[in-house]
Design a protein around this motif. Structure first.
Motif, PDB file in Angstrom:
ATOM      1  N   TRP A 115      61.221 -13.061  66.256  1.00 49.60           N
ATOM      2  CA  TRP A 115      62.222 -12.976  65.194  1.00 49.60           C
ATOM      3  C   TRP A 115      61.548 -12.839  63.833  1.00 49.60           C
ATOM      4  N   ARG A 119      66.072 -13.384  60.210  1.00 43.95           N
ATOM      5  CA  ARG A 119      66.824 -13.796  61.389  1.00 43.95           C
ATOM      6  C   ARG A 119      66.659 -15.294  61.635  1.00 43.95           C
ATOM      7  N   HIS A 123      69.666 -18.328  61.398  1.00 38.36           N
ATOM      8  CA  HIS A 123      69.967 -19.304  62.443  1.00 38.36           C
ATOM      9  C   HIS A 123      69.679 -20.736  62.010  1.00 38.36           C
ATOM     10  N   GLY A 178      73.133 -25.957  70.148  1.00 39.85           N
ATOM     11  CA  GLY A 178      73.676 -24.619  69.862  1.00 39.85           C
ATOM     12  C   GLY A 178      72.586 -23.571  69.936  1.00 39.85           C
ATOM     13  N   ILE A 179      71.437 -23.898  69.373  1.00 39.16           N
ATOM     14  CA  ILE A 179      70.316 -22.962  69.394  1.00 39.16           C
ATOM     15  C   ILE A 179      69.847 -22.707  70.824  1.00 39.16           C
ATOM     16  N   ARG A 181      71.547 -22.946  73.484  1.00 39.67           N
ATOM     17  CA  ARG A 181      72.554 -22.116  74.158  1.00 39.67           C
ATOM     18  C   ARG A 181      72.359 -20.637  73.800  1.00 39.67           C
ATOM     19  N   GLU A 182      72.085 -20.392  72.530  1.00 40.36           N
ATOM     20  CA  GLU A 182      71.810 -19.013  72.111  1.00 40.36           C
ATOM     21  C   GLU A 182      70.585 -18.444  72.802  1.00 40.36           C
ATOM     22  N   GLU A 185      71.562 -17.420  76.076  1.00 42.85           N
ATOM     23  CA  GLU A 185      72.303 -16.157  76.064  1.00 42.85           C
ATOM     24  C   GLU A 185      71.382 -14.956  75.853  1.00 42.85           C
ATOM     25  N   MET A 186      70.334 -15.172  75.072  1.00 44.32           N
ATOM     26  CA  MET A 186      69.393 -14.080  74.845  1.00 44.32           C
ATOM     27  C   MET A 186      68.541 -13.796  76.063  1.00 44.32           C
TER      28      MET A 186
END
Ligand SMILES: Nc1ncnc2c1ncn2[C@@H]1O[C@H](COP(=O)(O)OP(=O)(O)OP(=O)(O)O)[C@@H](O)[C@H]1O
Ligand SMILES: [Mg+2]
Lengths: 237, 324
Positions: A115, A119, A123, A178-179, A181-182, A185-186
Motif C-alpha cells: 500500500w 491508502r 485506512h 475492521g482492518i 476483516r478488510e 476481504e482482500m
C-alpha cells in the motif's frame, strides 16, 4: 489451483538455544484463508510465528516452511520479508528514533512494495494525524495500527498477527478487527494468534490448537466454535 | 515529487552557502584571529574528514577507532602515485580514494557484524595492523618510520599546487562534499542510517538488507577520510606514518564529540576548534595546552554531551526566553 497449499509448514522443530519449544508441527493454508492458531499461554504460538518469519530466534533445527512455491527455511529475516512474510509481533517492534511516517517509508524502500502512504492513511486516519510524531511515543493501540500498517506497506503474501487485540480497549479492538476483516476481504493469507479465541475464530476459516509445542487439534474454525468440550479442554473458555 | 525535491534543495542553500562564504573568505580574516596561511587549508581538510566520520558515528551510530586506516591508505597511495607515476594530482587523488574505498569494503565487511565496543575495538585492531605493516612489512614502499619523502610538487593543469591554490582546491572539495553529505542525510538512505542507529534488528525484520546499508554507510565515510588523506598530501607532499596511526583515529573521534555528533555542523566546528587550539592557542598557553584541551574535552562530555552545538542551542534558547 485453490486446492493446493499456498503456505505449508512440515515437521517444524524450533529451539531457543537448548530449550526445545516447537516439537514437530505441520499444517497447510490455502491462498486467501485465515488460520487461527490457538493454545494456552506458553504453548509455543509466538515461537511458531517467529520461526515462520525466520527471526534470529528461535532456531529451526528441522522441518520446512514453504510459501507460494518458495522455500523459506534457509532464509534470513530480511529475505523472508522480501519473500512476502510480515509478522506483526506482540510487542509491535516499532523502530525508535524515527517518526510514524518514517517507520512506514522504511518499509517501502525495497521491493516488494504494498500500500502507498495515502491508502494507509485513509485506512488509519489516526496515523495521518500523528505522522510526524516519534513512532514509539504512540499509544499502545496506535502502535498496533502502525505495526499492521507497516506490514501492509510491503507487498505481502502471508500476514502473521500475534495477539493483535492484546491490551487494547474495546473500541480500538473494533477498529483493528475492521482492518483484519478488510485484510480477509482482500484475500491476504493470514495466521492469527489470539487469546480472545472467539474473536479470532469468527474471522477464521481454519483453526489449529497447540499445546506444549505440538498440534493437538486441527479443523475448521466453525468446529472449534461449535465444540464446547474442545474449547474447555484446550482453551479454557 | 519534483516540488518536494526542490524544497529539499532550498533547505540546503542557506547552510551550504554560509559554509562556503566562511571558508572562501578565510584568507581575509583568519590572520586577525591568530591563524596563518596553511593552517586554514589543514582545517578544511580535517573538516572533510569530520563530515564523513559524522555520517558513520552521528547518523549510523558506529564508533570507529580505526578511521586512520582510510585516511592513511589514501595518503600513501596518493604519495606513491605522485612519486612514481605523475605529479598530476588527479590520478593520484583518484587512486588514493579508490584504495581507501577498497580498504573500507574489506574492513567494513569484517567489522560491521559487531556493534558497540566490539566494533570499535575491531576497527582499532585493523587500523593498527595497517599501521604496523606500514612501519615494517611494507617499509620498502612506505619509507617506514621516516614516511614517504621526496615527492614532487603536485601539479594541476600546469598550476603548482601550493599556497592559495591548494587552499581553494580543498575549499571547493569541502563545499561539494558538505552538500553531498546533507543530501545523503535527508535521503531515504539517510533515514535508513538513522534506523540502523536506533534498532538494527527491528529494521531487518521489516525487510531491509541491513548489512548492505551498513557497509554503504561505512564506505561513504571512508570516502571522506580518503579524500581528506589525499588532499593532505597535495597540501604537504610528504606522507607521515602517523597518518595511519591510532592517534589520528582518536583525533577525529575527539573533534566529533567536542563539536556534537549527528549534526554535521558540530564535527566541522570541532575540527576547526581542535586545529586552532593545537596550533594557535597552544602557543599562548604553552606546554600545558594538551592538559587544557583534555579538560575542555572532559567538561564538554560531562556537561554538554551534545557538544558545542548543544551549547549553541542552549544559549539561543536562553536569549529567546529572555527576550520574551
Ligand atoms: N527467547 C526465549 N528464550 C527461551 N525460552 C523462550 C523464549 N521465548 C519463549 N520461550 C519459552 O518458549 C515457550 C513458548 O513460548 P511462546 O512465547 O511461544 O508461547 P505462546 O504460546 O506465544 O504464549 P502466550 O500465549 O503467553 O504468548 C515458553 O515456555 C517460553 O518460556
Ligand atoms: Mg505469545
Amino acid at each position: 489451483m485453490s486446492d493446493q497449499a499456498y503456505f505449508s509448514v512440515s515437521d517444524l522443530h524450533a529451539y531457543y538455544g537448548e530449550s526445545y519449544i516447537v516439537q514437530g508441527i505441520s499444517f497447510e493454508i490455502k491462498e486467501g484463508e485465515i488460520l487461527a492458531l490457538l493454545g494456552r499461554n506458553g504453548a509455543g504460538k509466538t515461537t511458531a510465528l517467529s520461526a515462520i518469519a525466520r527471526m534470529q530466534d528461535p532456531q529451526v533445527h528441522k522441518g520446512t516452511i514453504t510459501l507460494d512455491g518458495q522455500d523459506l527455511t534457509g532464509m534470513k529475516p530480511f529475505e523472508a520479508a522480501r519473500a512476502g512474510v510480515q509478522l506483526v509481533p506482540e510487542d509491535r517492534r516499532i523502530i525508535p528514533g524515527i517518526t510514524v511516517e518514517e517507520n512506514l517509508i522504511i518499509s517501502q524502500i525495497s521491493e516488494p512494495i504494498g500500500w502507498d502512504l495515502d491508502r494507509i492513511y485513509d485506512h488509519f486516519p489516526k496515523l495521518r494525524e500523528r505522522r510526524s510524531q516519534e513512532g514509539v511515543t504512540l499509544s499502545g493501540g496506535e502502535q498496533q495500527m502502525l505495526a499492521v500498517a507497516r506490514a501492509l506497506a510491503r507487498g505481502i503474501k502471508l500476514l502473521l498477527l500475534d495477539e493483535p487485540y492484546e491490551g487494547l480497549a474495546p473500541t480500538i479492538v473494533k477498529e483493528i478487527e475492521g482492518i483484519v476483516r478488510e485484510i480477509k476481504e482482500m484475500g491476504i493469507t493470514t495466521i492469527i494468534v489470539e487469546q480472545n479465541a472467539v474473536a479470532a475464530l469468527k474471522l477464521s476459516d481454519k483453526a489449529i490448537i497447540m499445546e506444549s509445542g505440538e498440534i493437538v487439534y486441527a479443523g475448521t474454525a466453525q468446529e472449534v466454535l461449535d465444540n464446547k468440550e474442545l474449547r474447555e479442554q484446550y482453551l479454557a473458555i | 515529487m519534483n516540488s518536494a525535491n526542490s524544497a529539499f534543495y532550498k533547505k540546503d542553500i542557506l547552510p551550504v552557502g554560509a559554509f562556503a562564504a566562511v571558508l572562501l573568505t578565510m584568507p581575509f580574516w583568519f590572520e586577525y584571529v591568530g591563524g596563518y596561511s596553511g593552517l586554514d587549508t589543514k582545517i578544511v581538510i580535517w573538516i572533510i574528514f569530520a563530515i564523513g566520520f559524522d555520517i558513520l558515528l552521528g547518523y549510523m551510530g558506529f564508533l570507529s577507532f580505526g578511521h586512520a586506516a582510510f585516511f592513511g591508505t589514501s595518503a600513501y597511495f596518493t604519495g606513491l602515485m605522485l612519486l612514481h607515476y605523475s605529479d598530476n594530482i588527479l590520478p593520484a587523488i583518484a587512486v588514493g580514494v579508490i584504495s581507501a574505498i577498497i580498504m573500507a569494503f574489506i574492513i567494513g565487511f569484517l567489522t560491521l557484524k559487531r556493534t558497540g565496543i566490539y566494533f570499535s575495538i575491531l576497527t582499532l585492531a585493523f587500523g593498527e595492523m595497517l599501521h604496523s605493516m606500514v612501519l615494517s612489512t611494507l617499509q620498502d614502499w612506505t619509507g617506514g618510520d621516516n614516511g614517504l619523502t621526496g615527492l614532487p610538487t603536485p601539479m594541476l593543469f600546469g598550476l603548482k599546487m601550493q599556497g592559495d591554490n591548494v587552499f581553494y582546491l580543498t575549499v571547493i572539495v569541502a563545499i561539494v562534499m558538505y552538500y553531498i553529505a546533507r543530501r545523503i542525510i535527508s535521503s531515504p538512505f539517510g533515514l535508513m542510517l538513522k534506523a540502523i542507529k536506533s534498532n538494527q534488528v527491528r529494521l531487518e525484520y521489516t525487510g531491509v538488507h541491513v548489512a548492505r546499508y551498513k557497509l554503504m554507510g561505512f564506505v561513504i565515510s571512508a570516502v571522506y577520510a580518503g579524500v581528506a588523506g589525499a588532499l593532505m598530501i597535495v597540501y604537504e607532499p610528504y606522507v607521515a606514518s602517523e597518518f595511519m596511526g591510532w592517534h589520528l583515529s582518536g583525533q577525529v573521534v575527539i573533534m566529533s564529540v567536542l563539536g556534537g555528533v549527528g549534526t554535521l555542523f558540530g564535527p566541522m566546528l570541532g575540527a576547526a576548534f581542535m586545529l586552532y587550539f593545537e596550533n594557535v592557542v597552544s602557543v599562548t598557553i604553552g606546554e600545558q595546552w594538551l592538559l587544557v584541551l583534555g579538560a575542555i574535552f572532559m567538561l564538554t562530555v560531562i556537561f554538554l554531551p551534545g557538544g558545542f552545538v548543544e551549547a549553541g542551542s542552549k544559549i539561543k534558547k536562553k536569549l529567546m526566553g529572555g527576550s520574551k
